[in-house]
Write a protein that holds these residues in place. Structure first.
Motif, mmCIF file in Angstrom:
data_model
loop_
_atom_site.group_PDB
_atom_site.id
_atom_site.type_symbol
_atom_site.label_atom_id
_atom_site.label_comp_id
_atom_site.label_asym_id
_atom_site.label_seq_id
_atom_site.Cartn_x
_atom_site.Cartn_y
_atom_site.Cartn_z
ATOM 1 N N THR A 1 -9.353 -8.976 46.451
ATOM 2 C CA THR A 1 -9.302 -8.577 45.132
ATOM 3 C C THR A 1 -7.717 -8.070 45.155
ATOM 4 O O THR A 1 -6.991 -8.325 44.040
ATOM 5 C CB THR A 1 -10.029 -7.393 44.788
ATOM 6 N N THR A 2 -7.194 -7.700 46.143
ATOM 7 C CA THR A 2 -5.901 -7.084 46.182
ATOM 8 C C THR A 2 -4.700 -8.328 46.162
ATOM 9 O O THR A 2 -3.915 -8.311 45.406
ATOM 10 C CB THR A 2 -5.664 -6.179 47.314
ATOM 11 N N SER A 3 -4.967 -9.177 47.052
ATOM 12 C CA SER A 3 -4.178 -10.300 47.139
ATOM 13 C C SER A 3 -3.993 -11.241 45.610
ATOM 14 O O SER A 3 -3.047 -11.586 45.160
ATOM 15 C CB SER A 3 -4.393 -11.281 48.293
ATOM 16 N N THR A 4 -5.296 -11.389 45.114
ATOM 17 C CA THR A 4 -5.149 -12.122 43.828
ATOM 18 C C THR A 4 -4.786 -11.384 42.723
ATOM 19 O O THR A 4 -3.862 -12.052 41.889
ATOM 20 C CB THR A 4 -6.468 -12.221 43.307
ATOM 21 N N ALA A 5 -4.661 -10.262 42.757
ATOM 22 C CA ALA A 5 -3.830 -9.155 41.820
ATOM 23 C C ALA A 5 -2.395 -9.459 41.894
ATOM 24 O O ALA A 5 -1.677 -9.515 41.007
ATOM 25 C CB ALA A 5 -4.342 -7.640 42.042
ATOM 26 N N VAL A 6 -1.977 -9.409 43.313
ATOM 27 C CA VAL A 6 -0.608 -9.792 43.595
ATOM 28 C C VAL A 6 -0.050 -11.288 43.156
ATOM 29 O O VAL A 6 1.094 -11.284 42.659
ATOM 30 C CB VAL A 6 -0.247 -9.583 45.193
ATOM 31 N N VAL A 7 -1.016 -12.099 43.308
ATOM 32 C CA VAL A 7 -0.849 -13.390 42.605
ATOM 33 C C VAL A 7 -0.561 -13.325 41.069
ATOM 34 O O VAL A 7 0.424 -13.848 40.586
ATOM 35 C CB VAL A 7 -1.876 -14.363 42.998
ATOM 36 N N MET A 8 -1.325 -12.761 40.319
ATOM 37 C CA MET A 8 -1.129 -12.574 38.987
ATOM 38 C C MET A 8 0.099 -11.933 38.468
ATOM 39 O O MET A 8 0.718 -12.399 37.397
ATOM 40 C CB MET A 8 -2.330 -12.282 38.607
ATOM 41 N N VAL A 9 0.261 -10.669 39.341
ATOM 42 C CA VAL A 9 1.372 -10.257 38.979
ATOM 43 C C VAL A 9 2.865 -11.029 39.147
ATOM 44 O O VAL A 9 3.979 -11.050 38.006
ATOM 45 C CB VAL A 9 1.530 -8.795 39.812
ATOM 46 N N ALA A 10 2.685 -11.584 40.300
ATOM 47 C CA ALA A 10 4.133 -12.501 40.448
ATOM 48 C C ALA A 10 4.123 -13.638 39.447
ATOM 49 O O ALA A 10 5.237 -13.887 38.869
ATOM 50 C CB ALA A 10 3.821 -13.394 41.780
ATOM 51 N N PHE A 11 2.773 -14.281 39.200
ATOM 52 C CA PHE A 11 2.839 -15.218 38.137
ATOM 53 C C PHE A 11 3.252 -14.745 36.769
ATOM 54 O O PHE A 11 4.098 -15.494 35.738
ATOM 55 C CB PHE A 11 1.438 -15.772 37.617
ATOM 56 N N LEU A 12 2.871 -13.770 36.506
ATOM 57 C CA LEU A 12 3.486 -13.058 35.047
ATOM 58 C C LEU A 12 4.839 -12.666 34.921
ATOM 59 O O LEU A 12 5.578 -12.942 33.967
ATOM 60 C CB LEU A 12 2.606 -11.706 34.712
ATOM 61 N N VAL A 13 5.379 -12.206 36.243
ATOM 62 C CA VAL A 13 7.033 -11.973 36.341
ATOM 63 C C VAL A 13 7.600 -13.489 36.161
ATOM 64 O O VAL A 13 8.563 -13.445 35.356
ATOM 65 C CB VAL A 13 7.226 -11.464 37.722
ATOM 66 N N PHE A 14 7.237 -14.410 36.694
ATOM 67 C CA PHE A 14 7.849 -15.862 36.667
ATOM 68 C C PHE A 14 7.626 -16.285 35.098
ATOM 69 O O PHE A 14 8.869 -16.814 34.656
ATOM 70 C CB PHE A 14 7.036 -16.876 37.586
ATOM 71 N N CYS A 15 6.662 -15.902 34.274
ATOM 72 C CA CYS A 15 6.373 -16.528 33.142
ATOM 73 C C CYS A 15 7.331 -15.402 32.122
ATOM 74 O O CYS A 15 7.683 -16.176 31.049
ATOM 75 C CB CYS A 15 5.063 -16.024 32.593
ATOM 76 N N ILE A 16 7.492 -14.426 32.627
ATOM 77 C CA ILE A 16 8.566 -13.392 31.725
ATOM 78 C C ILE A 16 9.948 -13.940 31.811
ATOM 79 O O ILE A 16 10.671 -14.011 30.802
ATOM 80 C CB ILE A 16 8.462 -12.040 31.957
ATOM 81 N N LYS A 17 10.489 -14.404 33.147
ATOM 82 C CA LYS A 17 11.575 -14.973 33.275
ATOM 83 C C LYS A 17 11.870 -16.491 32.689
ATOM 84 O O LYS A 17 12.929 -16.819 32.291
ATOM 85 C CB LYS A 17 11.979 -14.913 34.636
ATOM 86 N N ARG A 18 10.753 -17.159 32.872
ATOM 87 C CA ARG A 18 10.952 -18.550 32.314
ATOM 88 C C ARG A 18 9.573 -18.906 31.712
ATOM 89 O O ARG A 18 8.544 -19.185 32.215
ATOM 90 C CB ARG A 18 11.013 -19.500 33.514
ATOM 91 N N THR A 19 9.605 -19.062 30.445
ATOM 92 C CA THR A 19 8.409 -18.944 29.478
ATOM 93 C C THR A 19 7.526 -20.405 29.696
ATOM 94 O O THR A 19 6.627 -20.473 29.617
ATOM 95 C CB THR A 19 8.438 -18.709 28.002
#
Length: 363
Positions: free
Chosen positions: A142-160
């Protein structure tokens, strides 16, 4: 003292998170499908217009040159070379209908809400147990998948334009969460005596979670890179052979047209795996130091130690191969995926089947 009420809230939050991720997955998939259908319809309409124009008598008005592709509405778009992969997908977020949201934007909002709730579920589990929320397979997942999603959202904010990867990122995350909720879930409990009062529990496992999350995200990008590269090669070959309207993989080929080009995906994969490799390096180092404190030796050929070292070696080979000029593209991506296979084996088989000192799955 375990707060079972908070543990129940954590479990409920994660269940609702799964529901929101499912809705977001449907939204991202609908966006890809609608985009693929629209482009397929545009190509078909342009082809029909070109055929109708060819059947009409060719009359050239006085003072006017021969007709060009610009004379046929939509012909310019249809005639554009599709070999650029994502060049046709220059618009990362299709324009929504008047007064509404596009499917992609709505899915992205759902993803943000689900990620926040995901983090709440992890945090309440930590509050319920009064320790870090990664003492067993369920909590690690549960914790590692939360980190995956946070990283994905950070990438999406920088490059839509990376939002188009939402379907392929949320899918594996959902799979891991469903496995966690059905096969790996255990009641909230205190740490085993061997793990209590050790700051290495926070440092060593925390870095391992980041490494695992980045390996998951990197594997998704590397897989898409392989598919996109093959798709682009097939389209180039079709264009060179003289096909007027080259197609490859049908509807799925149109979905790949929506994604970033293989070169963009390769660069992103390299960046992700570079950071992941650093994290795996520190996972090994911190694990050895902790083993010295706990068991009196830095290295004992425990199955978990061996497979973590194998993962490190494969990713080191990937980075070295990627740094050389003649070993890039699909071959380097294959090494990255081999590293991820080792990660999956280390997390599942080593934790549940192979006996060793690292028996902390909680199952």
């Amino acid at each position: 003292m375990i707060d079972q009420q908070l543990a129940g809230i954590s479990n409920l939050a994660l269940v609702v998170t799964i529901v929101l991720y499912v809705l977001a997955l449907i939204g991202f998939a609908a966006d890809l499908a609608s985009t693929a259908q629209r482009r397929s319809d545009e190509r078909l309409a342009a082809r029909e217009r070109l055929q109708a124009r060819a059947q009409q008598p060719r009359t050239v008005a006085a003072g006017r040159g021969p007709s060009t592709a610009a004379d046929v509405p939509g012909a310019g778009a249809a005639g554009a070379s599709p070999a650029t992969g994502s060049s046709a997908a220059g618009s990362d977020d299709p324009a929504p209908a008047a007064g509404g949201l596009s499917a992609q934007r709505f899915a992205f909002i759902l993803t943000c809400a689900a990620t926040v709730l995901h983090l709440v579920g992890v945090a309440t589990r930590a509050a319920a147990t009064q320790r870090v929320p990664w003492a067993n397979m369920y909590e690690f997942a549960t914790t590692s998948t939360a980190v995956v999603m946070v990283a994905f959202l950070v990438f999406c904010i920088k490059r839509t334009e990376l939002r188009s990867l939402g379907t392929f990122v949320i899918g594996p995350v959902l799979l891991v969460l469903l496995l966690a909720q059905t096969l790996w879930i255990v009641p909230a409990a205190a740490l085993t005596p061997s793990l209590q009062n050790s700051h290495w529990m926070v440092i060593h496992i925390g870095v391992a979670i980041i490494a695992t999350a980045l390996s998951i995200l990197g594997a998704v990008v590397a897989s898409l890179q392989l598919l996109q590269a093959r798709h682009e090669r097939a389209l180039v070959e079709a264009v060179e052979s003289g096909e007027e309207h080259p197609e490859h993989w049908g509807r799925f080929g149109h979905v790949l047209d929506r994604l970033p080009a293989s070169t963009v995906l390769e660069a992103l994969s390299f960046r992700i795996h570079s950071v992941a490799f650093v994290c795996w390096t520190f996972t090994l180092i911190f694990g050895a130091i902790w083993a010295r404190d706990a068991w009196g030796r830095f290295w004992g050929w425990d199955p978990k130690e061996v497979w973590t070292f194998i993962i490190w070696v494969i990713y080191a080979a990937y980075l070295h191969a990627r740094a050389t000029g003649g070993f890039r593209g699909s071959r380097a991506a294959g090494l990255a995926l081999a590293g991820f296979v080792a990660v999956v084996f280390n997390y599942t088989i080593v934790n549940t089947v192979i006996n060793g000192l690292h028996s902390y799955s909680g199952l």
